[in-house]
Each structure stands twice: as C-alpha cells, then as structure tokens.
Design a protein around this motif. Structure first.
Motif, PDB file in Angstrom:
ATOM      1  N   UNK A  63      50.790  56.767  39.706  1.00 32.72           N
ATOM      2  CA  UNK A  63      50.865  58.209  39.530  1.00 32.72           C
ATOM      3  C   UNK A  63      51.283  58.539  38.094  1.00 32.72           C
ATOM      4  N   UNK A  64      52.391  59.249  37.907  1.00 28.47           N
ATOM      5  CA  UNK A  64      52.830  59.548  36.542  1.00 28.47           C
ATOM      6  C   UNK A  64      53.121  58.261  35.777  1.00 28.47           C
ATOM      7  N   UNK A  65      53.554  57.228  36.480  1.00 26.45           N
ATOM      8  CA  UNK A  65      53.763  55.937  35.830  1.00 26.45           C
ATOM      9  C   UNK A  65      52.466  55.335  35.320  1.00 26.45           C
ATOM     10  N   UNK A  66      51.353  55.605  36.013  1.00 24.57           N
ATOM     11  CA  UNK A  66      50.064  55.147  35.510  1.00 24.57           C
ATOM     12  C   UNK A  66      49.703  55.833  34.216  1.00 24.57           C
ATOM     13  N   UNK A  67      49.988  57.141  34.135  1.00 23.65           N
ATOM     14  CA  UNK A  67      49.767  57.863  32.885  1.00 23.65           C
ATOM     15  C   UNK A  67      50.631  57.290  31.768  1.00 23.65           C
ATOM     16  N   UNK A  68      51.877  56.934  32.087  1.00 21.03           N
ATOM     17  CA  UNK A  68      52.768  56.342  31.088  1.00 21.03           C
ATOM     18  C   UNK A  68      52.255  54.983  30.633  1.00 21.03           C
ATOM     19  N   UNK A  69      51.690  54.207  31.556  1.00 19.91           N
ATOM     20  CA  UNK A  69      51.142  52.899  31.189  1.00 19.91           C
ATOM     21  C   UNK A  69      49.975  53.056  30.222  1.00 19.91           C
TER      22      UNK A  69
ATOM     23  N   UNK B  11      50.154  51.682  26.292  1.00 17.99           N
ATOM     24  CA  UNK B  11      49.165  50.751  25.754  1.00 17.99           C
ATOM     25  C   UNK B  11      48.427  51.341  24.561  1.00 17.99           C
ATOM     26  N   UNK B  12      48.188  52.646  24.606  1.00 18.28           N
ATOM     27  CA  UNK B  12      47.519  53.287  23.478  1.00 18.28           C
ATOM     28  C   UNK B  12      48.393  53.217  22.219  1.00 18.28           C
ATOM     29  N   UNK B  13      49.698  53.272  22.409  1.00 18.26           N
ATOM     30  CA  UNK B  13      50.630  53.283  21.280  1.00 18.26           C
ATOM     31  C   UNK B  13      51.056  51.893  20.830  1.00 18.26           C
ATOM     32  N   UNK B  14      50.965  50.907  21.715  1.00 18.96           N
ATOM     33  CA  UNK B  14      51.568  49.599  21.442  1.00 18.96           C
ATOM     34  C   UNK B  14      50.556  48.481  21.706  1.00 18.96           C
ATOM     35  N   UNK B  15      50.024  47.858  20.655  1.00 23.03           N
ATOM     36  CA  UNK B  15      49.017  46.806  20.849  1.00 23.03           C
ATOM     37  C   UNK B  15      49.571  45.539  21.479  1.00 23.03           C
ATOM     38  N   UNK B  16      50.885  45.447  21.670  1.00 18.86           N
ATOM     39  CA  UNK B  16      51.423  44.268  22.334  1.00 18.86           C
ATOM     40  C   UNK B  16      50.979  44.205  23.794  1.00 18.86           C
ATOM     41  N   UNK B  17      50.650  45.345  24.381  1.00 18.02           N
ATOM     42  CA  UNK B  17      50.127  45.345  25.748  1.00 18.02           C
ATOM     43  C   UNK B  17      48.661  44.933  25.698  1.00 18.02           C
ATOM     44  N   UNK B  18      48.334  43.927  26.484  1.00 20.99           N
ATOM     45  CA  UNK B  18      46.981  43.374  26.459  1.00 20.99           C
ATOM     46  C   UNK B  18      46.100  43.898  27.579  1.00 20.99           C
ATOM     47  N   UNK B  19      46.662  44.625  28.542  1.00 24.87           N
ATOM     48  CA  UNK B  19      45.890  45.145  29.658  1.00 24.87           C
ATOM     49  C   UNK B  19      46.661  46.296  30.290  1.00 24.87           C
ATOM     50  N   UNK B  20      45.947  47.122  31.067  1.00 20.88           N
ATOM     51  CA  UNK B  20      46.551  48.292  31.700  1.00 20.88           C
ATOM     52  C   UNK B  20      46.048  48.392  33.134  1.00 20.88           C
ATOM     53  N   UNK B  21      46.971  48.717  34.060  1.00 17.59           N
ATOM     54  CA  UNK B  21      46.597  49.061  35.435  1.00 17.59           C
ATOM     55  C   UNK B  21      47.182  50.432  35.752  1.00 17.59           C
ATOM     56  N   UNK B  22      46.320  51.356  36.146  1.00 15.54           N
ATOM     57  CA  UNK B  22      46.717  52.715  36.521  1.00 15.54           C
ATOM     58  C   UNK B  22      46.450  52.876  38.015  1.00 15.54           C
ATOM     59  N   UNK B  23      47.510  52.999  38.803  1.00 11.44           N
ATOM     60  CA  UNK B  23      47.384  53.168  40.249  1.00 11.44           C
ATOM     61  C   UNK B  23      47.405  54.654  40.581  1.00 11.44           C
ATOM     62  N   UNK B  24      46.227  55.230  40.636  1.00  9.20           N
ATOM     63  CA  UNK B  24      46.035  56.624  41.051  1.00  9.20           C
ATOM     64  C   UNK B  24      46.871  57.592  40.216  1.00  9.20           C
ATOM     65  N   UNK B  25      46.839  57.401  38.901  1.00  6.72           N
ATOM     66  CA  UNK B  25      47.604  58.242  37.999  1.00  6.72           C
ATOM     67  C   UNK B  25      46.711  59.114  37.134  1.00  6.72           C
ATOM     68  N   UNK B  26      47.013  60.409  37.081  1.00  7.88           N
ATOM     69  CA  UNK B  26      46.302  61.350  36.220  1.00  7.88           C
ATOM     70  C   UNK B  26      46.738  61.130  34.779  1.00  7.88           C
TER      71      UNK B  26
END
Length: 519
Positions: free
Chosen positions: A345-351, A355-370
């Motif tokens: 949800x909102x945590x998916x938006x935060x993820x 990731x958009x801000x920090x290239x150290x994240x190599x992948x993203x999972x958004x669980x039903x987040x707007x």
C-alpha cells in the motif's frame, strides 16, 4: 492445549468447551438410558474447560459459548439429582423447553462462529531449506529531525524487525521458543493489537487473538553458518500498518535465504513501542479534501522512503561491524549490493520512491500500492507490482498511474493482477480477519500468502540472485501478468505494443484468454 486448530479457529481446549456445551443441550433430549452419563460427563467437561480457560486467558468469543453452557447446565443436571433425593419433577412444557435449548445452541453457535471468523492466526511453515530467526533493533538517525513533533531536537527513530536464515539448535525446536506475533513481549503485542483495532475503528478486544499467536521464527537465533552473504529485502507496511503485518511473507523469504528488514514508522504506524517503553501512536488522519490528502500522502511517502534508505545504510554498517548486529553471526553476511525495496500500500509507494532516489536498491516490489509523489523520473530497477483486480469503479486513477510508472522504467516492469484478492490479501490479514471477499478477497486463508510469497521469491531470485529461466513465465503462473519492457531506442522506456483489437503482446496468464478489463 493452546495450539490452534486451523479450521475451527480454536484451541483444543476451546473446542472441547464448545463440544461440552452442545452435549449439555443434547442431554436434555437424549434417550433416558443415555441422558444421565451424557449430562454428567458434559457438565464436568464444561466446568473444567471453563475454569482452565479463565486461568489461561479467556477469549471473548468463548464468553457466549460458556454462557450457553451455563444456561443449559441446570436443566441437564438438576433433574438427575432430584431423582436421587425425591420424587421425579414434573416435565417442563415442550415448547418452552425447545425455545430454551434453541437459545443455548444459538449462544454456542455465535461464539463458535466468532472464533472461526476471528481466529488466532496459524502461520504456514516456511518451505525453504533454512530455519528462521528474528530480532528487533531500534535506530536513531542523527541527520534527520522528527517532523511529526514540534521539538527541533527530536531525531527520526525507526524500529526494525529482521527475519533471517538461522542456525538450527536444540532450543529452536520447542513451541515456547517461537517468536510472539506483533511484539517482543506479551504487553507489546497487546498494545500493538489494540492500536491496530483502534486504527480500524474497532474495539480493542476484537483482535485479542493476535497477541496469543506464535510465529515460526526463533528470537535471537544465531545466523546460519555458510552460504555466503544474504540478499536484503527492506519492507515498509501499509498506512497505519506495523512491521509485523507481513510476517508469513517475511518468514518464507528468510527460509529461502534472504534477510528481511521490516520497518515501524513512528507517528505513522498504528502503534510503535520504543526501547524506553513509550508507545508512539499514529498521528495520520484523512481530511476528506482530495488535494490535501494527496499532498499529505506524498509527504508521508517521502518520510518512509528516507526511512528505507537510512535502514539500508545501517544494515551496511552492521555488515562491516561498525555497529552491533541484532543477532549473532550477522557481521559480514549482509549483501547491501543485492537489496530490494518493498512495501504494501503506502509502503509500496515508499519503496518505489526510495529506489528512484537510491541506486543501492537493485529491485522493487510494490504490493498493491498507489504510487504517490513525483513519478516523472524513471525507475532504473526492475519492478514487480502485485495488484488486486481494480476497475474504474474501484479506483480509476490507480492502474493508469502505476502503468505510467512502469512504462517510464529503464528496466522491465511486471504488473501481476491476482484474481480473487483484495487489498489486504497481500498481508497476514486473511489469517485472522473474517473471510469477507471485500476485505480479504475470495481465496482461502493461506492462498493469498502463498501467491504473494511465491511471486516475490521468483522475482527476487531472478533479479538479486541471477536465477536462470523465464521470469515472465514463472510469474504468469500466479495471475494475469503484464510486462513493460523498455525500448532501447527511447529513454525512459515505452509501453507494450497492442495489436489491433487484441491484448498487449506482453499480457500473459489467464487474462490472455478473455477480454481485458477497462482500467
């Protein structure tokens, strides 16, 4: 006697109390030869079970069960006693007796139904090769002020729970060694359960089964030896959610060799118990003004994204031995070069934003987040977005905005729509909330958890571990899949092509065999 029977949603002792209550009612109408032994056995069982439940802790669902037993007890037992001390009593009129028995059965059925609808959650066993350990740590960020309080000296604090591959030991096998759900202590678990109920606008006792639950993880277990360094999965819960809301998902990933770090966001999560004993409750509330709520959501998303980035930094320091690790053997085992930002949800938006801000994240999972906040900058990491079936009547802006985010990416984006799910299907909620389709979907209690964990593991294995195989083919087994592949000739990527009168080329799974839903 405290472990739960998954189907009825009751412990063996509670189930015994229900059976005894039913037997007390039935004894009144049983044949004369069976009436006496049945009534006496049922009475002894009901009284004993009630007394034990009172000592061990009585769930509110069992109150009507015991009330029904108490009402049935005199009519079942007193006639038997009178026959030994005096003449047989006159039999009560049949219809009043039937109504009384029906009322008792109604109370018992209501309690049993409530126990089934709101059970103590039973967590599925992880399927991976590793045992699972868990630990909780609290970290303060000296570089960020706490914007939710007026004190300029307050620094941002986050509470993090880790699930990780653990070493098997003799102390890890007993039920008593397993971690409690929702908190490190019974008091913390009760506080968080009441906070969640309050956030939902429900009375605190409604979720009193949650603090009784035990998970599969062992608190403080040593990290498993061998196996190299583990990829990291950072998780942000939904609005008002708490770090433990996806425990089954986290345990499954940890059993497969990942270290999962789930965050409590103080002043956002429903209730956060800090190390000094203070409880920080949410200060988030909707205003009813769509534009203002959108601005607030973007601001909360930004704070959560910063929390995720900070925790990744702290995990790197744990790996290097600069700060103490929350579990033995964690130094040198955390691979911050293989980290995923995830959330519900909102945590998916935060993820997505982290990731958009920090290239150290190599992948993203958004669980039903707007996707709140700015979405014009492309994501350079592969993204998996799991969604419920959303149509224009549900949220007309959600899928178009999510699609735009995935289309802008310079790495493949996967949108997996899971039939039969609702917003809470991607959390632990189906394990303990009533099986109402609009609330937790139409799947059984464990199917949503298996699908969420299975799809997440397939995506993470491919993106963080370089597992071979066709990822799209693996994901399409879990639902209706749309793949957004970047076009090397267009910066920021391009949407999948759509043949005239047909589905996009990148749509897979069951949806490819029926007309697409408008969105």
């Amino acid at each position: 006697m405290t472990e739960m029977i998954a189907g009825p949603g009751m412990s063996p002792l509670e189930f015994l109390a229900v059976l005894a209550a039913v037997a007390l009612v039935a004894a009144r109408w049983s044949p004369a030869g069976a009436r006496r032994p049945l009534a006496l056995a049922a009475a002894a069982t009901a009284v004993s079970a009630g007394a034990l439940l009172a000592v061990l802790g009585l769930r509110w669902q069992l109150v009507p069960v015991l009330a029904g037993a108490a009402l049935a007890l005199p009519s079942a037992v007193l006639p038997l006693l009178r026959r030994r001390t005096g003449p047989p009593p006159r039999r009560a009129r049949r219809w009043p007796a039937l109504l009384g028995s029906a009322a008792c059965i109604g109370l018992v059925a209501a309690g049993a139904g409530a126990a089934w609808a709101l059970p103590v959650p039973v967590f599925p066993d992880p399927t991976g090769p590793h045992e699972v350990g868990t630990a909780v740590v609290q970290w303060d960020d000296p570089d960020r002020p706490e914007t939710a309080t007026p004190d300029p000296g307050d620094r941002r604090t986050v509470v993090v729970q880790l699930w990780y591959p653990a070493r098997r030991g003799p102390a890890d096998t007993g039920r008593a060694a397993k971690a409690q759900y929702l908190g490190r202590t019974p008091q913390e678990a009760r506080t968080v359960a009441h906070g969640l109920a309050g956030y939902l606008g429900a009375p605190g006792f409604l979720l009193d089964g949650l603090p009784r639950a035990r998970t599969n993880a062992v608190p403080g277990a040593a990290v498993v030896q061998g196996g190299g360094r583990f990829p990291l999965v950072l998780f942000s819960p939904g609005l008002g959610g708490v770090r433990t809301q996806n425990t089954a998902w986290a345990e499954e990933l940890a059993g497969r060799g990942y270290v999962v770090a789930a965050l409590d966001h103080p002043y956002d999560s429903a209730a956060v118990v800090l190390a000094d004993g203070r409880t920080v409750r949410t200060r988030i509330a909707a205003t009813g003004d769509e534009a203002e709520d959108a601005r607030r959501s973007a601001r909360w998303t930004a704070v959560r994204a910063a929390d995720l980035r900070f925790v990744l930094t702290q995990l790197g320091r744990v790996d290097r031995g600069e700060i103490p690790g929350p579990a033995r053997g964690m130094t040198g085992r955390l691979d911050t070069g293989r980290a995923a930002a995830t959330g519900h949800s909102l945590g998916g938006a935060a993820a997505l934003q982290a990731a958009r801000q920090d290239p150290r994240f190599a992948a993203v999972i958004d669980l039903d987040g707007y996707p709140h906040g700015p979405a014009s900058r492309p994501l350079r990491q592969p993204v998996l977005a799991l969604t419920q079936s959303v149509g224009p009547g549900t949220d007309p802006d959600y899928i178009p905005r999510l699609t735009r985010v995935l289309e802008l990416g310079t790495a493949p984006g996967y949108r997996l729509t899971v039939p039969g799910t609702a917003h809470l299907s991607f959390t632990d909620a189906p394990l303990y909330l009533p099986p109402v389709p609009s609330l937790v979907g139409s799947l059984d209690r464990a199917s949503g958890l298996r699908i969420t964990a299975g799809a997440s593991a397939a995506f993470l294995d491919h993106t963080l571990r370089g597992a071979p195989g066709d990822l799209a083919g693996l994901l399409s087994a879990y639902g209706d899949l749309t793949v957004h592949r970047p076009d090397d000739g267009r910066p920021g990527g391009s949407p999948p092509t759509t043949p005239p009168g047909g589905l996009p080329e990148a749509v897979m799974g069951p949806a490819a065999r029926r007309p697409p839903q408008s969105s």
